[in-house]
Design a protein around this motif. Structure first.
Motif, PDB file in Angstrom:
ATOM      1  N   LEU A   1       0.881  -1.553   0.186  1.00 24.90           N
ATOM      2  CA  LEU A   1      -0.232  -0.360   0.241  1.00 24.90           C
ATOM      3  C   LEU A   1       0.742   1.347  -0.420  1.00 24.90           C
ATOM      4  CD1 LEU A   1      -2.853  -1.574   2.828  1.00 24.90           C
ATOM      5  CD2 LEU A   1      -2.736  -0.762  -0.199  1.00 24.90           C
ATOM      6  N   THR A   2       2.127   1.553   1.332  1.00 24.97           N
ATOM      7  CA  THR A   2       2.350   1.890   0.927  1.00 24.97           C
ATOM      8  C   THR A   2       3.402   2.457  -0.468  1.00 24.97           C
ATOM      9  OG1 THR A   2       3.739   2.723   2.649  1.00 24.97           O
ATOM     10  CG2 THR A   2       4.760   3.412   1.283  1.00 24.97           C
ATOM     11  N   LEU A   3       3.583   1.793  -1.504  1.00 26.24           N
ATOM     12  CA  LEU A   3       4.475   1.724  -2.830  1.00 26.24           C
ATOM     13  C   LEU A   3       3.481   2.539  -3.822  1.00 26.24           C
ATOM     14  CD1 LEU A   3       6.985  -1.133  -3.210  1.00 26.24           C
ATOM     15  CD2 LEU A   3       7.626   1.029  -3.244  1.00 26.24           C
TER      16      LEU A   3
ATOM     17  N   PRO B   1     -15.380   4.282 -11.201  1.00 24.58           N
ATOM     18  CA  PRO B   1     -15.666   3.000  -9.778  1.00 24.58           C
ATOM     19  C   PRO B   1     -15.068   2.521  -8.880  1.00 24.58           C
ATOM     20  CG  PRO B   1     -16.916   2.298 -11.349  1.00 24.58           C
ATOM     21  CD  PRO B   1     -15.361   3.648 -12.127  1.00 24.58           C
ATOM     22  N   ARG B   2     -15.770   2.019  -7.794  1.00 23.48           N
ATOM     23  CA  ARG B   2     -14.748   0.772  -6.968  1.00 23.48           C
ATOM     24  C   ARG B   2     -14.640  -0.218  -7.212  1.00 23.48           C
ATOM     25  NH1 ARG B   2     -15.823   5.015  -1.953  1.00 23.48           N
ATOM     26  NH2 ARG B   2     -13.629   5.276  -1.517  1.00 23.48           N
ATOM     27  N   GLY B   3     -14.275  -1.110  -7.201  1.00 24.36           N
ATOM     28  CA  GLY B   3     -13.886  -2.335  -7.869  1.00 24.36           C
ATOM     29  C   GLY B   3     -14.927  -3.316  -6.638  1.00 24.36           C
ATOM     30  N   LYS B   4     -15.640  -4.747  -7.176  1.00 24.12           N
ATOM     31  CA  LYS B   4     -16.607  -4.984  -6.360  1.00 24.12           C
ATOM     32  C   LYS B   4     -15.638  -5.977  -5.279  1.00 24.12           C
ATOM     33  CE  LYS B   4     -20.328  -5.699  -9.007  1.00 24.12           C
ATOM     34  NZ  LYS B   4     -21.212  -6.604  -9.790  1.00 24.12           N
ATOM     35  N   ALA B   5     -16.632  -6.060  -4.044  1.00 26.85           N
ATOM     36  CA  ALA B   5     -15.096  -6.714  -2.554  1.00 26.85           C
ATOM     37  C   ALA B   5     -16.285  -7.180  -2.155  1.00 26.85           C
ATOM     38  CB  ALA B   5     -14.443  -5.600  -2.322  1.00 26.85           C
TER      39      ALA B   5
ATOM     40  N   LEU C   1     -12.319  -1.914   4.571  1.00 29.35           N
ATOM     41  CA  LEU C   1     -10.905  -1.512   5.360  1.00 29.35           C
ATOM     42  C   LEU C   1     -10.363  -0.620   4.031  1.00 29.35           C
ATOM     43  CD1 LEU C   1      -7.612  -1.980   5.815  1.00 29.35           C
ATOM     44  CD2 LEU C   1      -7.584  -3.764   4.475  1.00 29.35           C
ATOM     45  N   GLN C   2     -10.543  -0.271   2.346  1.00 32.79           N
ATOM     46  CA  GLN C   2     -10.453   0.273   1.857  1.00 32.79           C
ATOM     47  C   GLN C   2     -10.761   1.716   2.072  1.00 32.79           C
ATOM     48  OE1 GLN C   2     -11.557  -1.001  -2.602  1.00 32.79           O
ATOM     49  NE2 GLN C   2     -10.882   1.352  -3.796  1.00 32.79           N
ATOM     50  N   ILE C   3     -12.005   2.058   1.956  1.00 26.05           N
ATOM     51  CA  ILE C   3     -12.281   3.532   2.640  1.00 26.05           C
ATOM     52  C   ILE C   3     -11.834   3.608   3.681  1.00 26.05           C
ATOM     53  CG2 ILE C   3     -14.039   4.635   3.724  1.00 26.05           C
ATOM     54  CD1 ILE C   3     -16.258   2.550   2.323  1.00 26.05           C
ATOM     55  N   SER C   4     -11.762   2.894   4.869  1.00 24.88           N
ATOM     56  CA  SER C   4     -10.972   3.181   6.005  1.00 24.88           C
ATOM     57  C   SER C   4      -8.927   4.275   5.503  1.00 24.88           C
ATOM     58  CB  SER C   4     -10.248   2.395   6.678  1.00 24.88           C
ATOM     59  OG  SER C   4     -11.587   2.320   7.379  1.00 24.88           O
ATOM     60  N   LEU C   5      -8.645   3.235   4.701  1.00 25.95           N
ATOM     61  CA  LEU C   5      -7.242   3.671   4.230  1.00 25.95           C
ATOM     62  C   LEU C   5      -7.536   5.120   3.300  1.00 25.95           C
ATOM     63  CD1 LEU C   5      -6.098   0.468   2.925  1.00 25.95           C
ATOM     64  CD2 LEU C   5      -5.093   1.595   5.048  1.00 25.95           C
ATOM     65  N   GLU C   6      -8.604   4.814   1.910  1.00 26.48           N
ATOM     66  CA  GLU C   6      -8.215   6.467   1.466  1.00 26.48           C
ATOM     67  C   GLU C   6      -8.784   7.684   2.314  1.00 26.48           C
ATOM     68  OE1 GLU C   6     -10.712   4.879  -2.837  1.00 26.48           O
ATOM     69  OE2 GLU C   6     -11.817   5.124  -0.566  1.00 26.48           O
ATOM     70  N   GLY C   7      -9.234   7.386   3.639  1.00 23.76           N
ATOM     71  CA  GLY C   7      -9.181   8.435   4.412  1.00 23.76           C
ATOM     72  C   GLY C   7      -8.393   8.432   5.341  1.00 23.76           C
TER      73      GLY C   7
ATOM     74  N   TYR D   1      -7.998  -6.807  -5.199  1.00 24.29           N
ATOM     75  CA  TYR D   1      -6.678  -6.675  -4.337  1.00 24.29           C
ATOM     76  C   TYR D   1      -6.343  -7.156  -2.568  1.00 24.29           C
ATOM     77  CZ  TYR D   1      -2.376  -7.424  -3.037  1.00 24.29           C
ATOM     78  OH  TYR D   1      -0.948  -7.702  -1.697  1.00 24.29           O
ATOM     79  N   LEU D   2      -7.368  -6.542  -2.415  1.00 21.07           N
ATOM     80  CA  LEU D   2      -7.146  -6.394  -0.421  1.00 21.07           C
ATOM     81  C   LEU D   2      -8.352  -7.701  -0.585  1.00 21.07           C
ATOM     82  CD1 LEU D   2      -8.437  -3.264   0.094  1.00 21.07           C
ATOM     83  CD2 LEU D   2      -6.063  -3.915   0.363  1.00 21.07           C
TER      84      LEU D   2
END
Length: 675
Positions: free
Chosen positions: A233-235, A250-254, A261-267, A280-281
């Motif tokens: 994620l850092t890279l 648009p966001r991929g399906k997961a 987790l993706q929403i938290s990371l984006e924030g 991927y996640l």
């Protein structure tokens, strides 16, 4: 500092050898033992000795050489600490591999053509040496889908898909990260080395999100999985910030966890992640963390692979491996991310591979043969040597348990490199140090020394440096001579202090859980059903027959049939070793776990595959750990014990019940005994 600037230049091997001398107790070491401690030959040590002696003399440290005894650093711990600090700031000559690491980091960070003269100056090497390093780097990158481009008058640059570039750099950086004290590194500014490529603020933000995700109680990352995900994620964030990767669309399906987790990371990062990142996640969480649902088709594939590997190694070694209660679970935990890496074309580095090949040659040869046979049987890509090396550690750990003996000093193992490495190290400790009792493996992050003291643990055995105020030793995952010296010294200190820890009383299992488990198993065996059906013309006819096995009313039949059809639509359910479809689902139409088999009058060929019948597995659609566990083990028995599926095909219900009862009793022995 002035004295340090006047010191002679050390080679990388010379610096590493002196560092080992500073870390070891003041005992005599032969050149061979000292060389083994850092993975070089006796000849290399003898070649480095004059330079080491000159450097230590200039720095004011007592270095003693004695024919017939070896060498020793004659300094107390306070002076050794000064020496370690001095070494950290001294100039060294980089090895070729270290130069290539830094070269790739410079090219990755630039993201555009750079002049060879600039690269040579940054690395402090000649352009001739740079050209050779670029050739070597190009060969390594080409196998990972990245090309080194060179053009006169333009410069040098890397070309390839962003994900390939990111994976390649991850492979180069991951071994360096796993050798560090993670807590100290992430809180300090990265230096000018290869790891300086990583943005500290992004790493801290990502780490906080993942740690918060763990505190929710849904998942717990291993140190290896945690570091890999932070690195990825850092890279990725660096590529987005530099404009080399677009994050629109648009966001991929997961699944729910991956999406959250993706929403938290984006924030936390203040940026949008690419559309494919959600998938991927999702894959990463499923592959790297815990056990998956028993009704996941991918989990059956993992179980099948594990069963073939275990049976193959049983043939090779003559040792019954299925008797080790947690081995299959641990092996599957490794196989899930391994299959994901193979599907994505990712090659993981295994720093212990050469040591396994040479020091455990027979084990390595057996594992390599079994991996090749299994790949051929399942028609999957060949398992790379790096992955097979980790599998050898898993199997080696179990085989080493056969030689376990009396142990006394209670210890825990800290090894961020992954479960295979941890188990392999633990097995070596069990075999070579009968006075050390390894209680368990602990994650490096959040190591609670107070809790260890209360538990009666007397020693931490770590593969990375620690800053903990607790008795600890740092060793290699594959034990070397210097590691044995450190461990023996710890054992002797323990004996001298006569402070043997008090062993805690084993905690009994939850009797209510044991009762629920027993009732579930009895119900499953009592209701097991086998039925004959005519050769079906449609898949719907098969589902209808399967639903009829365990329905007592038309409404119940419709509910089960609908649930089976819904599960069938998610993916192929054909299981090659069973030569049958696995019809399975969770449904509110049943109150407990159910197992059945549908027999065809003759084999049916579908898409080139022979079908002899269908296995039916149902579980209640309510949260209940007993049901989940039982169905996972039933799936495993079907794969592990060919005699069971043969009995079902033959319509021998009583024999099938006896086989299943025997296997499940062994697997649940502790819970059923209420121990």
């Amino acid at each position: 500092m002035e004295r340090q600037n006047r010191l002679p230049i050390l080679t990388d091997n010379g610096r590493r050898l002196i560092r080992k001398l500073a870390d070891l107790p003041p005992v005599w070491l032969t050149a061979a033992a000292l060389g083994e401690s850092i993975g070089v030959s006796r000849r290399t040590v003898m070649r480095e000795m004059p330079g080491m002696e000159k450097w230590l003399e200039a720095a004011g440290f007592r270095f003693v050489r004695s024919p017939g005894q070896g060498v020793r650093l004659d300094e107390d711990e306070e002076r050794r600490a000064v020496l370690r600090t001095l070494l950290d700031g001294s100039s060294t000559v980089l090895s070729k591999n270290e130069r290539i690491d830094r070269l790739l980091a410079l090219l990755f960070a630039a993201g555009e053509p750079v002049k060879t003269q600039w690269l040579a100056e940054k690395l402090d090497i000649s352009e001739h040496t740079l050209a050779n390093d670029l050739n070597a780097a190009g060969e390594w990158l080409l196998a990972r889908g990245v090309t080194v481009k060179r053009r006169t008058g333009v410069g040098v640059w890397l070309e390839g898909p962003p994900e390939n570039l990111r994976r390649a750099m991850g492979i180069r950086l991951r071994p360096q990260l796993t050798q560090l004290d993670w807590g100290q590194f992430i809180e300090s500014q990265p230096d000018g080395s290869t790891l300086g490529l990583l943005d500290r603020k992004d790493m801290q933000a990502i780490a906080r999100v993942l740690q918060g995700f763990e505190r929710s109680g849904r998942f717990v990352f291993s140190d290896s999985a945690f570091i890999s995900l932070v690195l990825h994620l850092t890279l990725l964030a660096g590529q987005i910030r530099s404009g080399r990767l677009k994050a629109d669309g648009p966001r991929g399906k997961a699944g729910r966890d991956a999406a959250a987790l993706q929403i938290s990371l984006e924030g936390a990062l203040g940026m949008r992640l690419p559309a494919g990142e959600a998938a991927y996640l999702d894959h990463y969480l499923h592959a790297a963390l815990g056990e998956q649902d028993w009704d996941d088709p991918e989990e059956l594939r993992v179980s099948q692979l594990a069963a073939l590997l275990i049976r193959g190694m049983e043939r090779e070694t003559g040792v019954e491996l299925t008797g080790f209660s947690t081995f299959r679970t641990d092996l599957c935990a490794h196989l899930r991310p391994m299959l994901l890496r193979m599907e994505r074309g990712e090659r993981i580095e295994n720093p212990q591979l050469e040591a396994v090949r040479t020091q455990y040659a027979e084990l390595w040869a057996a594992v390599r043969r079994v991996c090749d046979q299994t790949s051929h049987t399942l028609r999957i890509p060949p398992i790379p040597d790096e992955e097979a090396g980790f599998l050898a550690m898993h199997f080696g750990a179990v085989l080493e348990k056969c030689a376990q003996t009396r142990r006394r000093l209670r210890a825990v193992v800290v090894c961020p490199m992954g479960m295979a490495t941890s188990r392999f190290l633990t097995s070596q400790l069990d075999r070579e140090f009968p006075d050390i009792a390894v209680e368990r493996m602990c994650p490096l992050r959040g190591l609670d020394t107070d809790a260890l003291r209360e538990e009666g643990i007397g020693l931490i055995i770590s593969t990375v440096p620690l800053s903990a105020d607790f008795p600890h030793v740092v060793v290699s995952a594959v034990l070397q001579e210097k590691d044995r010296i450190l461990l023996q010294s710890a054992v002797e200190t323990f004996r001298e202090q006569a402070s043997a820890a008090v062993q805690p009383m084993p905690q009994p299992a939850d009797l209510r859980y044991a009762d629920a488990l027993s009732a579930c198993l009895v119900g499953l065996l009592d209701t097991m059903a086998i039925d004959d059906i005519p050769a079906p013309r449609t898949r719907g006819e098969v589902l209808h027959a399967a639903a009829r096995l365990f329905s007592r009313s038309p409404q119940q039949l419709r509910e089960i049939e609908t649930a089976l059809a819904r599960r069938e639509a998610l993916g192929d359910t054909y299981i090659p070793p069973l030569r049958a479809h696995l019809l399975h689902c969770k449904t509110s139409a049943v109150d407990s776990c159910c197992l059945g088999y549908l027999r065809l009058p003759y084999p049916v060929t579908e898409n080139g595959r022979e079908i002899l019948g269908a296995v039916v597995m149902l579980a209640p659609d309510r949260p209940e750990p007993v049901w989940q566990r039982v169905m996972q083990e039933v799936s495993a028995v079907l794969i592990d014990r060919p005699a069971l599926i043969e009995s079902l095909r033959a319509g021998e219900r009583d024999q099938a019940v006896r086989l299943l009862e025997t296997d499940l009793s062994l697997r649940f022995r502790r819970e059923l005994a209420g121990e």
